[in-house]
Structure formats: structure tokens, C-alpha cells
Design an enzyme around this catalytic site. Structure first.
Site, short mmCIF file in Angstrom:
data_model
loop_
_atom_site.label_atom_id
_atom_site.label_comp_id
_atom_site.label_asym_id
_atom_site.label_seq_id
_atom_site.Cartn_x
_atom_site.Cartn_y
_atom_site.Cartn_z
N HIS A 48 65.43 98.34 18.71
CA HIS A 48 64.14 97.78 18.36
C HIS A 48 64.04 97.87 16.84
CE1 HIS A 48 63.02 99.09 22.59
NE2 HIS A 48 62.88 97.79 22.58
N ASP A 51 63.21 101.27 15.96
CA ASP A 51 64.25 102.28 16.24
C ASP A 51 65.08 102.45 14.97
OD1 ASP A 51 63.78 102.66 19.02
OD2 ASP A 51 65.02 100.93 19.55
C1 3MF Z 1 61.35 96.15 29.38
C2 3MF Z 1 62.66 95.98 28.75
C3 3MF Z 1 62.73 96.33 27.29
C4 3MF Z 1 63.70 95.46 26.50
C5 3MF Z 1 63.88 95.94 25.10
C6 3MF Z 1 64.84 95.11 24.29
C7 3MF Z 1 62.20 98.52 26.56
O1 3MF Z 1 61.33 95.80 30.69
O2 3MF Z 1 63.62 95.63 29.40
O3 3MF Z 1 63.09 97.69 27.19
O4 3MF Z 1 64.94 95.41 27.12
O5 3MF Z 1 62.66 95.97 24.49
O6 3MF Z 1 64.28 93.91 23.98
#
Ligand code: 3MF
Ligand code: MG
Length: 344
Positions: A48, A51
Site C-alpha cells: 500500500h 506501507d
Molecule cells: C481486501 C483486499 C485488499 C487488497 C489490497 C491491495 C487489504 O479485500 O483484498 O487487502 O488486496 O488493498 O490492493
């Protein structure tokens, strides 16, 4: 030996808090995660935006890039690549009612700022892909937003990203609901249509997450197959899901082994990975898992994937052909069951 390269995001190792209770494990330092991911056999990390650059809202564009360069050094130290950066538009007070499709012009502008910064961070980390998980893009109250207007806003936002960086690729991770009630871009079919409506469809594709397909009532292997047929499967988020309920992000294959087998099969049969695509995991440890086992769900998912790869290698295509010719699908189905049960 697997033919694939694997990737994972730092959020896959988390302290176990859920909507109903606090954390059950300790936080793990980012560098420690990267080190362990490398040891487990992963080749790339998914990010992210925050992150990579925590607290980014309070930093200038140059400060954000400088922070991203520090993260690149950590990746380099452990021989890891970055796969993508995803703007985290669901945590922020600016995006309570969505980002690109928010009814507030100011919030939409903030969402674009985060998208542009995600592209900048991706470049610093050495990757060319931005993933859009459109968490709060849709409606909680059906009459609050026009789905026509919202869909057009998504296309407009993606066009701006494509124009901002002439070689960036935009990868939508569709999900039909949660945390939103009705989402705007819920399946691979939606993703393909949105892609076709942009100024450069060749740079807009999808990330199929197994659990999200199940939540849409669809077969993950067929969703993967559909995107592959269109040449637009940019990455995958493999995991598992027990039916239509809250998003579970279970270890790959633990709920529906036959479905997991077919996901591996369709990837392998169609040369997924030949253009550098990673097999990404999006899995969550159970809340009951202890600190020392905080990576076990990743290990299990990798081991199940690799064991299924071997099953795919042993799949008897001659027998399959014969069954199809004689229309003996009972025999074919039993063959698959015996293969998965270790009887073949
Ligand atoms: C939620 C997700 C997310 C995405 C992530 C990457 C937090 O259902 O799957 O996980 O995969 O944000 O874009
Ligand atoms: Mg995901």
C-alpha cells in the site's frame, strides 16, 4: 520446483485484530517481514502507498520519494522486488464516502493526489503497477450515488493516472461488496469493461482475488481464465473463502481444494508468469494463531500451491480428451477426485 515467482504484502502478517476484538499478536517490524518473506521463498513485496511511506499525508512529494528510496534499499538488501503499490483510500478521513467516486470534489482530489503519489512511490521502488482495490467505491445507501456517474468517475480517474505516467499500468482488484454494500466494479467482467473505456486499455487490467470471486458467487478459476483470455491478468491474490460471508482471506486451498487445483491449472496451462507476473497471496492468519506461528498461513499457502502444481503436471490430458470425446464426465470428475485424494 515451482515455475512461478511469488509475492506477498506486509499486511499478510498482522496482529489479528478484527471488527469485534483487539489484536492477539504483536506487531512485526517491516524489515523483519521482508527478511522472513525472502526466507520463505517469496521474490516480491506488494505495497500500500502508506506501507512504503507511513504518514505520507504530512509529507511533500519529494519527501515521499525520499522515504520510498529508503524502502527500496531494504528490498535490495534481501534481494526482493516490489510488485505494485496500491493507494490505501479506505482508512482516511478524506475518503469516508469513497475516493475517486466520492460525492465530495475535495475528497476526489485527495484520492487523485494519493494515486499520483502511489505512482511516484512505485517508480522509486522500481515497479510499474498500481493496484486499485476500490474498497469504499459504491454505495451504503443505494440512492446516495448514481452508479452511472460513479462508473464514469472511475474511468476518468484511471485516465488521469494513465496520462500522469505514460508507462504505468493500472490493475483493478474487483470485489462485489465489503466494506461497501454495493460496489461499482465487482467482477473481472466489470474490470474488462472499464479497461476498454479508458484512453489506453492495454495498460489497464485486473488482479483476481479468489475470495472476492467467491463473494461474487463466481468460480475464481473462470474469472482468472476470462482475464487471461483478454490478455489482462496482471496479478492474482490467491486465498480461499468459505461461501458468501465476510471476506476471510483463508490460506490458499484450505476450503475448496478442487477450486484451488483449477486456479493453479488455468494459470499453468496459459503461461501465466511468462511475462514476469507474480503469483500473489492475500491471506490472513487466524486470530487464534500465536506470535511464533504468524507466517504459517503463508507457508501453508505456498506448500499447497506447489503441491497442486505437481498435480497439474501429472494431469492426464489424454484421459481427459478421451472422456470428453465419449462425454464421460463422470469418469473425468472421479479421475480429478482421485488425483486430489492421492489415489492416482
Ligand atoms: C481486501 C483486499 C485488499 C487488497 C489490497 C491491495 C487489504 O479485500 O483484498 O487487502 O488486496 O488493498 O490492493
Ligand atoms: Mg486482495
Amino acid at each position: 520446483m515451482s515455475k512461478f515467482k511469488f509475492s506477498v504484502g506486509p499486511w499478510n502478517v498482522a496482529p489479528g485484530a478484527d471488527s469485534y476484538g483487539p489484536a492477539t499478536r504483536n506487531d512485526v517490524d517491516f524489515e523483519e517481514k521482508v527478511k522472513r518473506f525472502a526466507e520463505l521463498g517469496f521474490s516480491a513485496v506488494q505495497f500500500h502507498d502508506d506501507d512504503a511511506v507511513p504518514n505520507m499525508n504530512n509529507l511533500t512529494e519529494e519527501e515521499i520519494k525520499a522515504e520510498a528510496r529508503k524502502v527500496k534499499q531494504i528490498l535490495d538488501k534481501y534481494g526482493m522486488a516490489a510488485e505494485f503499490v496500491a493507494p490505501r483510500l479506505w482508512m482516511d478521513p478524506h475518503t469516508i464516502d469513497g475516493g475517486f467516486m466520492s460525492t465530495s470534489a475535495e475528497d476526489r482530489e485527495f484520492a487523485m493526489w494519493r494515486a499520483y503519489r502511489s505512482i511516484d512511490i512505485a517508480r522509486e521502488l522500481g515497479c510499474d503497477m498500481v493496484v486499485l482495490w476500490l474498497a469504499r467505491e459504491g454505495t451504503l445507501c443505494a440512492e446516495s450515488k448514481s452508479p452511472v456517474w460513479a462508473t464514469k468517475m472511475l474511468v476518468e480517474a484511471i485516465n488521469k493516472m494513465l496520462a500522469y505516467d505514460p508507462t504505468i499500468r493500472i490493475c483493478i482488484e474487483p470485489k462485489p461488496n465489503e466494506p461497501i454494500d454495493r460496489s461499482i466494479c465487482g467482477t473481472m467482467g466489470h474490470v474488462m469493461a472499464v479497461s476498454a473505456a479508458t484512453i489506453d486499455p492495454s495498460r489497464v487490467g485486473g488482479n483476481l482475488e479468489s475470495a472476492h470471486a467467491v463473494l461474487a458467487g463466481l468460480d475464481p478459476a473462470h474469472e482468472i481464465g476470462f482475464a487471461l483470455a483478454m490478455g489482462k491478468l496482471m496479478t492474482v491474490h490467491l486465498n480461499d473463502q468459505n461461501g458468501i460471508r465476510y471476506d476471510q482471506d483463508k490460506s490458499f486451498g484450505v476450503e475448496n481444494l478442487r477450486s484451488a487445483f483449477n486456479q493453479v491449472k488455468v494459470l499453468k496451462e496459459n503461461g501465466y508468469g511468462d511475462n514476469g507476473e507474480y503469483v500473489g497471496l492475500d491471506v490472513k492468519a487466524m486470530r487464534t494463531t500465536k506470535d511464533e506461528d504468524g507466517y504459517k498461513h503463508l507457508e501453508n499457502s505456498l506448500n499447497i500451491f506447489k503441491a497442486l502444481e505437481e498435480k497439474v503436471d501429472r494431469f492426464d490430458y489424454d484421459f481427459q480428451k478421451k472422456c470428453v470425446e465419449t462425454r464421460d464426465f463422470e469418469a473425468l470428475e472421479m479421475y480429478v477426485m482421485e488425483l486430489l485424494m492421492g489415489l492416482k
